[in-house]
Write an enzyme that holds these catalytic residues in place. Structure first.
Site, PDB file in Angstrom:
ATOM      1  N   TYR A 178      35.194  -2.183 112.305  1.00 33.14           N
ATOM      2  CA  TYR A 178      34.303  -2.118 111.139  1.00 33.14           C
ATOM      3  C   TYR A 178      33.213  -3.180 111.246  1.00 33.14           C
ATOM      4  O   TYR A 178      33.367  -4.190 111.947  1.00 33.14           O
ATOM      5  CB  TYR A 178      35.085  -2.286 109.832  1.00 33.14           C
ATOM      6  CG  TYR A 178      35.558  -3.689 109.528  1.00 33.14           C
ATOM      7  CD1 TYR A 178      34.744  -4.592 108.833  1.00 33.14           C
ATOM      8  CD2 TYR A 178      36.818  -4.134 109.928  1.00 33.14           C
ATOM      9  CE1 TYR A 178      35.179  -5.885 108.555  1.00 33.14           C
ATOM     10  CE2 TYR A 178      37.257  -5.414 109.654  1.00 33.14           C
ATOM     11  CZ  TYR A 178      36.422  -6.289 108.966  1.00 33.14           C
ATOM     12  OH  TYR A 178      36.840  -7.576 108.691  1.00 33.14           O
ATOM     13  N   CYS A 179      32.105  -2.941 110.553  1.00 34.52           N
ATOM     14  CA  CYS A 179      31.009  -3.900 110.459  1.00 34.52           C
ATOM     15  C   CYS A 179      30.305  -3.659 109.128  1.00 34.52           C
ATOM     16  O   CYS A 179      30.841  -2.978 108.252  1.00 34.52           O
ATOM     17  CB  CYS A 179      30.049  -3.762 111.641  1.00 34.52           C
ATOM     18  SG  CYS A 179      29.294  -2.120 111.806  1.00 34.52           S
ATOM     19  N   THR A 180      29.117  -4.180 108.959  1.00 36.48           N
ATOM     20  CA  THR A 180      28.441  -4.101 107.657  1.00 36.48           C
ATOM     21  C   THR A 180      28.078  -2.676 107.275  1.00 36.48           C
ATOM     22  O   THR A 180      28.431  -2.193 106.192  1.00 36.48           O
ATOM     23  CB  THR A 180      27.169  -4.969 107.655  1.00 36.48           C
ATOM     24  OG1 THR A 180      27.509  -6.297 108.046  1.00 36.48           O
ATOM     25  CG2 THR A 180      26.531  -4.991 106.263  1.00 36.48           C
ATOM     26  N   ILE A 207      31.278  -1.602 105.692  1.00 38.96           N
ATOM     27  CA  ILE A 207      31.798  -2.263 104.497  1.00 38.96           C
ATOM     28  C   ILE A 207      31.052  -1.809 103.249  1.00 38.96           C
ATOM     29  O   ILE A 207      31.649  -1.620 102.183  1.00 38.96           O
ATOM     30  CB  ILE A 207      31.678  -3.797 104.640  1.00 38.96           C
ATOM     31  CG1 ILE A 207      32.459  -4.284 105.857  1.00 38.96           C
ATOM     32  CG2 ILE A 207      32.157  -4.503 103.373  1.00 38.96           C
ATOM     33  CD1 ILE A 207      32.094  -5.696 106.289  1.00 38.96           C
TER      34      ILE A 207
END
Length: 317
Positions: A178-180, A207
């Site tokens: 996951y990342c932004t 996110i």
């Protein structure tokens, strides 16, 4: 409804004559009065733009009308004021710099981790056969991360390939990256697959989308964002603060840049230490001759350097 919006988006799609497209794209953004930061490369587009709601709507229509970017998914936040001061649109070799000697080694349009929608990610993340992997930089996950997530001590995503060997111990697990907003996971998951990881997933929309669709359960802290807001709330169910002041250790969610431009360290600092150190990360930086004035925010606008006219004196023969 607030008067302004901020759009976060990306799309991997080949752009013919990307350098010229960058110039045209910038002119269009200026015509709408948008502010933001956009990166364009042969491999696609990556941006965050902000402006009045009608201007943002016109921009999204413009992106979809192009035809090459139909896969774009905009994450939309309503904001009180524009999240940037200026508009920047630049051509680069990659929309997310991979750090690979040969960037063509991976191609997110051909092979990448399986996309998990936020609700599916939430259902899967606590299983025993799953590892949650944060592929963001250290200053990002110091502000907030998923419970039990593995984080990497990297300053930029270009350092990610060098961490692959350290992750080899998880090859028999399901890897949930996951990342932004999802863009880094496209390359991170593609690289993991190339390096022999068999079961790799990514949080679709990152996110930001997770917070909007699941109320952010089990995301600890805030999410770092690359605009003037610096961090946004994600978790409405069981929120907590995980970041602390880099000087005194006191709990804080305030992220700043060191007032010394030659340091410019990105770190969390409480208001009290900000006042004591005048927005600097240390006594050394506080006393640096080029230290910038601290207004309490820790955000600095780049000031163009004055053009110095040189007078040329021709020697008399």
């Amino acid at each position: 409804m607030k008067a302004y919006q901020t759009l976060l988006y990306y799309c991997y799609s080949h752009i013919q004559d990307a350098e010229q497209y960058t110039k045209n794209h910038l002119n269009f953004c200026k015509s709408l009065g948008l502010t933001g930061r956009i990166i364009i490369a042969d491999e696609g587009i990556n941006g965050t733009v902000s402006g009045k709601a009608d201007a943002c709507k016109a921009y999204m229509d413009y992106i979809y009308a192009d035809g090459r970017f139909n896969a774009t998914e905009f994450k939309i936040d309503e904001v009180d004021k524009p999240s940037f001061i200026k508009i920047h649109c630049r051509y680069k070799t990659e929309i997310v710099y991979s750090g690979l000697k040969d960037p063509s080694y991976i191609n997110p349009t051909q092979e990448t981790g399986k996309h998990l929608e936020p609700k599916a990610f939430a259902e899967m993340k606590d299983r025993d056969d799953v590892v949650i992997l944060d592929v963001r930089s250290n200053y990002e996950h110091s502000m907030g991360k998923f419970k039990n997530a593995i984080t990497l001590d990297i300053e930029n995503f270009r350092d990610f390939p060098a961490m692959i060997n350290e992750l080899a111990q998880y090859k028999d697990k399901k890897i949930l990256t996951y990342c932004t907003g999802g863009i880094k996971c496209e390359k991170a998951s593609a690289l993991l697959l190339k390096e022999g990881f068999k079961d790799v997933y990514q949080l679709h929309g990152g996110i930001i989308k997770y917070g909007k669709e699941t109320d952010g359960k089990d995301f600890d802290g805030k999410c770092y964002v690359f605009d003037n807001r610096l961090a946004v709330d994600v978790n409405k169910i069981n929120p907590t603060v995980v970041s602390s002041c880099g000087n005194c250790g006191k709990t804080t969610t305030k992220m700043i840049n060191c007032a010394n431009p030659e340091c410019n360290k990105h770190f969390t600092q409480c208001n009290e230490c900000g006042v004591t150190l005048d927005g600097s990360c240390s006594d050394v930086c506080q006393n640096h001759p080029r230290k910038r004035p601290y207004d309490g925010t820790g955000y600095y606008v780049k000031v163009p350097q004055p053009i110095i006219k040189k007078t040329i004196i021709l020697a008399q023969s």
